[in-house]
Write a protein that holds these residues in place. Structure first.
Motif: not given
Ligand SMILES: [Mg+2]
Ligand SMILES: Nc1ncnc2c1ncn2[C@@H]1O[C@H](COP(=O)(O)OP(=O)(O)OP(=O)(O)O)[C@@H](O)[C@H]1O
Lengths: 369, 254
Positions: B54, B174-175
């Motif tokens: 991240s 991000d995910e």
């Molecule tokens: Mg993360």
């Protein structure tokens, strides 16, 4: 020996059916709520006795033996009950204080505008840009009416203002000026610039550490000392500024609580869609904050309304001070309780309305979530 | 890394990280990161929790600040200069794990707020653009609803549409599917796959290895703030060079 398992469950075969009837007759209800046990029975008996002793006397005084209308205080003297006649006799002074007598209609209009628009503002369907415009127009109208000097209206100095118009203008001014100031203070408090944040923290903490009375005294006595020679701010304005700053410090703390509840992702999302600081605050963060803090902000607003009674101390004639002046009349002075009760009811009705309204908003917002 | 270099030589690079280091207080969270992403290419970043995935992509649009090294986006170098940050953010769209839609605004307002305020796009044009994008992410009829009235998968697709509103050159994810129930993961991945096929440059932190296999040009494996391995998916999954990668893959593929 091997342990024996005694846990068990039996498969059920039961079709759904309605819940059992509540056997809640009112004798049952009475017993449950008032005579659960000996202690509660004693308390109930005591309460009943207290009511029995006080209520009939109160009713006799306030209604049965009361004098509702007379122009002669001697009638009241003859009666055993309350003298409500003081209200019709003195209401002009109580409600308008030092406001010039022939111009009271202007005060009536001011009260009507402020209360009417406040009532309209509670209707959520009407919340829009236009409501803000309406408030701006109303503010202009209120000050035109109170100050005069245009449209053939006789000029009235702020030193002559008084009564309910003064109370309402002071209150609305405090809230309308104090909320934006409070928001700026709360944002300033989180500023990355140490000077700004220290200034805001200092202001908030100092003001919150002082009683309102001292703030008002400072405004009325010390302000003039700091002012350059020849510049005078009138007493009403000084009190208004003091009340607004005092309210702003508390509003800032309320807003700060709301700001802390906004997740970091909201700021980041606003950043990634290209909003600058003020766009981010006004469009994304503050609308959510204000929603969260509405109930506690309403508390502060109600308190600000009650706090307007303090301006009497520095010599402004708000409703309460106007009332205590009205009852100076030696003929009526013994009926001051009735006059004060009338004013208490006035305050109670307005505060109660605000508190009910805030409850409703809270419920509405909870449903919307 | 040689593959990245090869890509960069045939296409122009659009995102470049050169020797990037970052610390959270004393904690060295990014250690000498070098990453080049060519225009139109798709990079998937994976790695264990806390490895700095991240943080890397948040540095690319300056949600996090790096302390050493250079980050260039479309030839603009990221420094403290607010104009450069703005310029970069206009080129980069971002989709978060927790959607981060604005809950007090309708779907339509969520989409149009950025372009109308930040770029001065007229409201009508912005709404047209929003309608188009909502169709593209397959939620055309929800524009008047509020985020809270949508399912997680729908919310994430709205978030993708919102990020596309500024017509970015690069999309960061991000995910994006980690907060979703399994049945919703696919609808989001489908939208992302389409976006990839349309030629968008994408940098995507995800553990959806099927997605990585299908769309990635490069898979990057990070651990403890370092890039451990970077290879095309074929090689990454079939024949990883590093023991750490092999261990990681054996854990998440089962
Ligand atoms: Mg993360
Ligand atoms: N704002 C912060 N302050 C201090 N430490 C942080 C901060 N943000 C992240 N970290 C730490 O930096 C490390 C890397 O965080 P990062 O979020 O980049 O990991 P990640 O690879 O994305 O992990 P995950 O898979 O859990 O999302 C973690 O150890 C985390 O605790």
């Amino acid at each position: 020996m091997a342990p024996i398992c005694i846990s068990s469950a039996k498969p059920t075969h039961a079709p759904p059916r309605p819940p059992p009837q509540r056997t809640d007759s009112w004798s049952h209800w009475l017993r449950r709520n008032f005579f659960q046990n000996a202690g509660s029975a004693v308390m109930t008996a005591l309460a009943l006795w207290a009511l029995f002793v006080t209520v009939p006397r109160l009713v006799r005084w306030a209604f049965v033996n009361a004098v509702w209308y007379t122009q002669d205080a001697a009638d009241c003297h003859a009666a055993a009950g309350a003298c409500w006649a003081i209200v019709p006799e003195k209401y002009r002074v109580m409600l308008f204080g030092t406001f010039p007598y022939e111009e009271h209609w202007r005060g009536v209009l001011v009260i009507a505008i402020v209360l009417g628009l406040s009532a309209l503002s509670t209707i959520r369907r009407l919340w829009s840009y236009w409501l803000c415009v309406a408030w701006l127009v109303a503010t202009a109208a209120v000050f035109t009416l109170l100050l005069g000097g245009v449209f053939g209206l006789r000029p009235i100095g702020t030193h002559e203002w008084g009564g309910l118009p003064l109370t309402l203008v002071m209150f609305v001014g405090t809230v309308v000026g104090g909320i934006p100031a409070g928001i700026l203070l709360a944002l300033g408090r989180r500023s990355k610039m140490p000077a700004i944040s220290a200034l805001c923290v200092g202001f908030i903490e100092i003001v919150r550490g002082l009683p309102l009375v001292t703030v008002l005294f400072m405004a009325s006595l010390m302000f003039p000392l700091f002012m350059p020679e020849g510049v005078t701010i009138d007493k009403f304005l000084r009190a208004q500024i003091a009340m607004t700053l005092f309210f702003a410090a508390y509003a800032a703390e309320v807003v700060r609580g709301g700001l802390q509840a906004i997740p970091r992702g909201q700021y980041e999302a606003a950043d990634t869609v290209g909003l600058n600081y003020w766009q981010k605050m006004t469009r994304i963060i503050l609308p959510q904050v204000m929603r969260i803090v509405l109930p506690s902000m309403m508390n502060e607003i109600i308190r600000a309304f009650k706090n307007t009674t303090f301006v009497g101390i520095i010599g402004l004639f708000d409703v309460l001070r106007a009332t205590s002046t009205a009852i100076q009349d030696p003929v009526w002075v013994r009926y001051s309780i009735e006059a004060y009760l009338f004013i208490f009811i006035l305050y109670f009705v307005l505060c109660f309305a605000m508190s009910k309204y805030s409850e409703r908003v809270e419920r509405d917002l909870a449903v919307g979530r | 890394m040689t593959d990245t270099a090869a890509n960069a030589s045939t296409h122009e690079p659009i995102v470049e990280l050169r020797g990037v280091n970052k610390w959270f207080d004393d904690f060295h969270v990014l250690r000498d990161i070098n990453l080049t992403v060519g225009r139109g290419e798709k990079v998937v970043i994976c790695g264990p929790s806390g490895s700095g995935k991240s943080t890397v992509i948040r540095c690319i649009n300056r949600l996090e600040e790096h302390q050493e090294g250079d980050i260039l986006v479309d030839n603009v170098e990221l420094t403290g200069d607010i104009r450069r940050i703005d310029a970069v953010r206009r080129k980069v769209g971002m989709v978060f794990q927790s959607f981060n839609l604005f809950p007090h605004l309708s779907v339509m307002d969520n989409l149009t707020l950025g372009p109308t305020l930040a770029q001065g796009v007229p409201q009508q044009e912005a709404e047209q653009r929003a309608d188009e994008l909502l169709r593209r992410v397959r939620i055309p009829d929800q524009a008047r609803k509020f985020p809270g009235q949508l399912s997680g998968g729908q919310q994430q697709r709205v978030a993708i549409a919102r990020a596309l509103m500024l017509r970015p050159q690069v999309m960061l994810f991000d995910e994006p599917t980690s907060a979703l129930d399994p049945e919703m993961i696919h609808e989001v991945l489908d939208v992302m796959t389409e976006l990839a096929e349309a030629g968008m440059t994408m940098i995507c932190v995800t553990h959806e290895m099927g997605f990585a296999r299908k769309v990635a040009d490069l898979v990057v494996f990070m651990d403890a703030g370092e890039v451990v391995e970077a290879a095309p998916p074929q090689q990454f999954f079939e024949d990883p060079a590093s023991e750490r990668t092999r261990l990681f893959l054996s854990q998440i593929l089962h």
